[in-house]
Motif scaffolding. Structure first.
Motif, PDB file in Angstrom:
ATOM      1  N   GLU A  36      -9.500   2.357   0.096  1.00 20.76           N
ATOM      2  CA  GLU A  36      -8.498   1.542   0.771  1.00 20.76           C
ATOM      3  C   GLU A  36      -9.111   0.230   1.205  1.00 20.76           C
ATOM      4  O   GLU A  36     -10.137   0.191   1.857  1.00 20.76           O
ATOM      5  CB  GLU A  36      -7.993   2.277   2.025  1.00 20.76           C
ATOM      6  CG  GLU A  36      -7.157   3.494   1.707  1.00 20.76           C
ATOM      7  CD  GLU A  36      -5.819   3.076   1.123  1.00 20.76           C
ATOM      8  OE1 GLU A  36      -5.428   3.650   0.097  1.00 20.76           O
ATOM      9  OE2 GLU A  36      -5.189   2.172   1.683  1.00 20.76           O
ATOM     10  N   ASN A  80       0.825  -1.201   0.000  1.00 23.16           N
ATOM     11  CA  ASN A  80       0.000   0.000   0.000  1.00 23.16           C
ATOM     12  C   ASN A  80       0.861   1.254   0.000  1.00 23.16           C
ATOM     13  O   ASN A  80       0.614   2.216  -0.722  1.00 23.16           O
ATOM     14  CB  ASN A  80      -0.884  -0.009   1.245  1.00 23.16           C
ATOM     15  CG  ASN A  80      -2.288   0.300   0.867  1.00 23.16           C
ATOM     16  OD1 ASN A  80      -2.792  -0.254  -0.095  1.00 23.16           O
ATOM     17  ND2 ASN A  80      -2.901   1.206   1.590  1.00 23.16           N
ATOM     18  N   ASN A  86       1.956   6.233  -6.939  1.00 21.90           N
ATOM     19  CA  ASN A  86       0.846   7.011  -7.463  1.00 21.90           C
ATOM     20  C   ASN A  86       1.176   8.509  -7.479  1.00 21.90           C
ATOM     21  O   ASN A  86       1.020   9.185  -8.495  1.00 21.90           O
ATOM     22  CB  ASN A  86      -0.397   6.755  -6.606  1.00 21.90           C
ATOM     23  CG  ASN A  86      -1.650   6.884  -7.413  1.00 21.90           C
ATOM     24  OD1 ASN A  86      -1.685   6.515  -8.581  1.00 21.90           O
ATOM     25  ND2 ASN A  86      -2.687   7.429  -6.813  1.00 21.90           N
ATOM     26  N   SER A  87       1.631   9.020  -6.314  1.00 19.59           N
ATOM     27  CA  SER A  87       1.957  10.446  -6.267  1.00 19.59           C
ATOM     28  C   SER A  87       3.087  10.778  -7.212  1.00 19.59           C
ATOM     29  O   SER A  87       3.102  11.841  -7.831  1.00 19.59           O
ATOM     30  CB  SER A  87       2.277  10.919  -4.847  1.00 19.59           C
ATOM     31  OG  SER A  87       2.435   9.852  -3.979  1.00 19.59           O
ATOM     32  N   ASN A 113       0.992   4.042  -2.916  1.00 15.80           N
ATOM     33  CA  ASN A 113       0.744   5.473  -2.695  1.00 15.80           C
ATOM     34  C   ASN A 113       1.891   6.323  -3.193  1.00 15.80           C
ATOM     35  O   ASN A 113       1.698   7.318  -3.883  1.00 15.80           O
ATOM     36  CB  ASN A 113       0.501   5.738  -1.202  1.00 15.80           C
ATOM     37  CG  ASN A 113      -0.900   5.342  -0.798  1.00 15.80           C
ATOM     38  OD1 ASN A 113      -1.810   5.315  -1.625  1.00 15.80           O
ATOM     39  ND2 ASN A 113      -1.097   5.028   0.469  1.00 15.80           N
ATOM     40  N   LYS A 114       3.118   5.879  -2.849  1.00 12.13           N
ATOM     41  CA  LYS A 114       4.287   6.647  -3.280  1.00 12.13           C
ATOM     42  C   LYS A 114       4.358   6.678  -4.801  1.00 12.13           C
ATOM     43  O   LYS A 114       4.610   7.711  -5.419  1.00 12.13           O
ATOM     44  CB  LYS A 114       5.577   6.010  -2.728  1.00 12.13           C
ATOM     45  CG  LYS A 114       5.731   6.121  -1.218  1.00 12.13           C
ATOM     46  CD  LYS A 114       7.012   6.870  -0.845  1.00 12.13           C
ATOM     47  CE  LYS A 114       6.932   7.392   0.573  1.00 12.13           C
ATOM     48  NZ  LYS A 114       7.222   6.324   1.566  1.00 12.13           N
ATOM     49  N   THR A 146      -1.505   1.686 -11.534  1.00 11.93           N
ATOM     50  CA  THR A 146      -1.632   1.503 -10.087  1.00 11.93           C
ATOM     51  C   THR A 146      -2.947   0.823  -9.696  1.00 11.93           C
ATOM     52  O   THR A 146      -2.957  -0.170  -8.986  1.00 11.93           O
ATOM     53  CB  THR A 146      -1.506   2.840  -9.330  1.00 11.93           C
ATOM     54  OG1 THR A 146      -2.438   3.753  -9.917  1.00 11.93           O
ATOM     55  CG2 THR A 146      -0.106   3.376  -9.428  1.00 11.93           C
TER      56      THR A 146
END
Lengths: 78, 612
Positions: free
Chosen positions: B531, B247, B254-255, B251-252, B271
């Protein structure tokens, strides 16, 4: 010394195979060493099946198949 | 140094440690492949010794070349076709006389034979002394004693291979099997001595417990429950840890990707689509399988599984099959394809077909994690019993359900569809062996991790992309996925499930492990990046989408009983060579799953309406 069919060989007793009723069906058994003259010992009985010690190995045979093999018991086999 | 490759065939009885020998010679340089145009695959490997390259092929175990089972026919044909190969026949030091039957047959076919007497440490423990020099003289071929405990034995074997020479003789026809039995007895006479009275006494003592009249079945059930309990207990933390890790990575990533000039939809495909499914499969599948299978392999190496076949043969016989089906079912716990291919050990055609068709009723690798997750989410918060014990009990119930379904369908098939007589049944109960715990665990763990990761990359990732497309591509006012879901919803509701779940199963045809990810993506498609990394959040998601206890129960049922996955269907078609049996193998689990779901749904609704 008496002759019984192998499925009636009591647990813990040995016998010497004297006759196999249908040898052709038992090519597989011959591979395991189940032929006339072999010494065989019943090591376990379970419902419908038995485990036999032959040539140092244990093989499982169904009762309807071991029924067709006659063994001679009553003599002390090595 | 010669540039040619010397070919070696590795033959021998089953259960003599042939594969371990093969592994120690080839290490990781192994691969399966078809041989000389036949459809049967054999395992080959390479190694080098003193500058010479060797290619060695591990043949299926055979008791003789007068074979009756597929595996043995394969071994026999390979040896005959490659009679100019150096053929190493491996036998068990505690059963040399029996192993010689095959060795003697091999010597009649091949010009260059080495006899390898393996497991000599086991023989010593039992007081069996083998005079291999005498046997070597009598046979006039090299005889090498090997044992995993004896580190120098590998070198000795390699030396023997290096020095081996073909005997100049005519290959002769195989003689009668009685001839080989008598010859084997002659050769062993005086060469094998016993220093203890009953070399098999330890095995008989263990058999007393494992095969005892009152102890056998309880021990079997206890062992099974224990393995499941260990799996549930030790898998949950790594699963959680892995999903939290993934996860964070997602997230990393994705950003990071959003900040790049890459279009947003492409970022989402990567993603939300590909990686999410990939990570799910790895974090959910890896921990339980990495624990379950090494434990199971230990049991297998110990020699317990043929005893289970012995105990269950009577019941299987009444269903038109045989005890060996238990073994193929156990293989099917890993992968249905492995179970189906494993049916080659069953000699009778009817028994083999029945075992093949019903194999998918045993839950496989791809289904376990789904079952574990649902049990953990909905059934482990027991108020009266410890959650984990309740969970393992339910898991056992499922396995028992799968067993019962296998029995019933086997019986049905033998009564109404495949009505031939039963074939004679014989099977060896091998001596108990102390498994090499370290080796099993490391080999098994590495293999399983590689297998799951490769499946994840090859199946899950592409599937993730496709599902993303289906959930984001709109036709009219709805996504393609939603269209499918709505069409299937009536059937789903009738079964106590819903359209999304059914869509998940249908689109999950390529591989069972992607069924739950598809269902989750279906539920999430309307919302953005919800999530569901922890099972708690997952449960919330499901409950929000209408899941209740009967949905969970029927989900469990349908997960275990639905059509086999694509690879399984292909393997069944290959093994049975019949469209009819393949179709039946697809129908049987589907019909069972459908009927059970409808039934439980009906009973549930009945209870609810009666309760008020």
């Amino acid at each position: 010394m008496k002759k019984i069919s192998m499925n009636n060989l009591p647990e813990g007793t040995s016998g010497k195979i004297v006759e196999i009723y249908n040898q052709k069906e038992f090519t597989r058994l011959a591979d395991f060493g189940v032929i006339s003259g072999s010494v065989i010992k019943c090591v376990k009985r379970n419902k419908g099946i038995g485990a036999y010690l032959i040539k140092g190995c244990v093989i499982a045979l169904r009762n309807e198949d071991s029924e067709k093999i006659t063994v001679e018991t009553g003599v002390n086999y090595e | 140094m010669s540039d040619n490759v010397i070919e070696i065939s590795l033959a021998g009885n089953p259960n003599v440690g042939k594969s371990t020998l093969f592994n120690s010679l080839t290490g990781l340089h192994q691969h399966t492949g078809n041989w000389s145009g036949k459809t049967v695959e054999v395992l080959s490997g390479e190694f080098k010794y003193k500058g010479q390259k060797y290619k060695i092929t591990d043949l299926p175990g055979a008791y003789s070349y007068f074979a009756t089972s597929e595996d043995e026919i394969t071994a026999g044909e390979y040896v005959k076709e490659n009679k100019n190969n150096l053929t190493i026949v491996v036998c068990d030091a505690t059963a040399v006389e029996r192993g010689l039957i095959l060795a003697l047959q091999t010597m009649d076919i091949c010009k260059n034979v080495i006899l390898c007497i393996n497991l000599t440490d086991e023989a010593k423990k039992k007081g069996i002394l083998v005079n291999s020099d005498l046997i070597s003289n009598r046979l006039d071929i090299p005889v090498v004693e090997t044992s995993i405990k004896d580190k120098s034995s590998k070198k000795r074997l390699l030396e023997a291979i290096h020095k081996s020479k073909s005997i100049d003789k005519e290959a002769s026809e195989l003689k009668s099997v009685e001839y080989y039995i008598e010859k084997a007895e002659e050769i062993c006479h005086g060469a094998i001595t016993l220093s203890k009275n009953a070399p098999d006494s330890r095995d008989r003592k263990i058999d007393k417990i494992l095969l005892g009249k009152f102890t056998a079945i309880p021990v079997m059930l206890l062992l099974l429950c224990f393995i499941f309990y260990l799996t549930i207990t030790f898998a949950s933390y790594p699963s959680q840890w892995l999903s939290e890790l993934f996860n964070m990575i997602l997230n990393k990533l994705n950003s990071f990707l959003i900040a790049t000039p890459l279009p947003l939809w492409l970022t989402s495909v990567i993603t939300d689509g590909m990686l999410k499914v990939l990570f799910w499969v790895v974090s959910v599948m890896l921990p339980p399988m990495v624990i379950f299978f090494p434990l199971f392999t230990l049991l297998e190496d110990f020699g317990y599984l043929p005893r289970v076949a012995f105990l269950t043969d009577n019941s299987f016989k009444k269903c038109g099959s045989c005890g060996k089906q238990t073994l193929t079912m156990c293989m099917g716990l890993g992968c249905t394809c492995a179970g189906v291919t494993g049916c080659r050990i069953i000699s009778g055609k009817k028994e083999r077909t029945i075992a093949t068709i019903t194999n998918s009723l045993t839950p496989c690798n791809g289904k376990f994690p789904a079952v574990f997750s649902i049990i953990t989410m909905f059934f482990t918060t027991g108020a009266f019993i410890n959650g984990k014990i309740l969970g393992s009990l339910i898991f056992c119930l499922i396995i028992l359900l799968s067993f019962s379904a296998t029995f019933l369908s086997s019986w049905f098939l033998s009564k109404f569809i495949y009505k031939e007589k039963n074939e004679p049944f014989s099977m060896e109960l091998p001596p108990y062996r102390r498994p090499d715990i370290r080796k099993v665990i490391s080999h098994s763990i590495i293999n399983k991790i590689l297998f799951i990761l490769s499946r994840a990359v090859c199946v899950a990732a592409p599937a993730g992309i496709i599902i993303w497309i289906l959930t984001h591509l709109t036709v009219g006012d709805k996504s393609v996925f939603l269209h499918i879901t709505e069409i299937l919803d009536p059937i789903g509701q009738f079964m106590g499930l819903d359209g999304t779940i059914l869509t998940g199963f249908i689109l999950g045809f390529p591989a069972n492990e992607i069924v739950i990810p598809i269902i989750l993506m279906g539920y999430c498609a309307q919302e953005t990046l919800v999530e569901y990394s922890t099972l708690n959040e997952l449960q919330n998601l499901l409950v929000t989408n209408g899941w209740n206890i009967i949905t969970a129960i029927n989900m469990l049922i349908f997960t275990v009983f639905h059509w086999p996955c694509s690879t399984a269907v292909l393997t069944i078609k290959k093994e049975t060579a019949s469209l009819k049996w393949t179709a039946i193998s697809v129908l049987v689990p589907t019909v069972i799953g459908f009927s059970l779901c409808v039934l439980t749904n009906y009973i549930f609704k009945l209870i609810c309406s009666l309760a008020g």
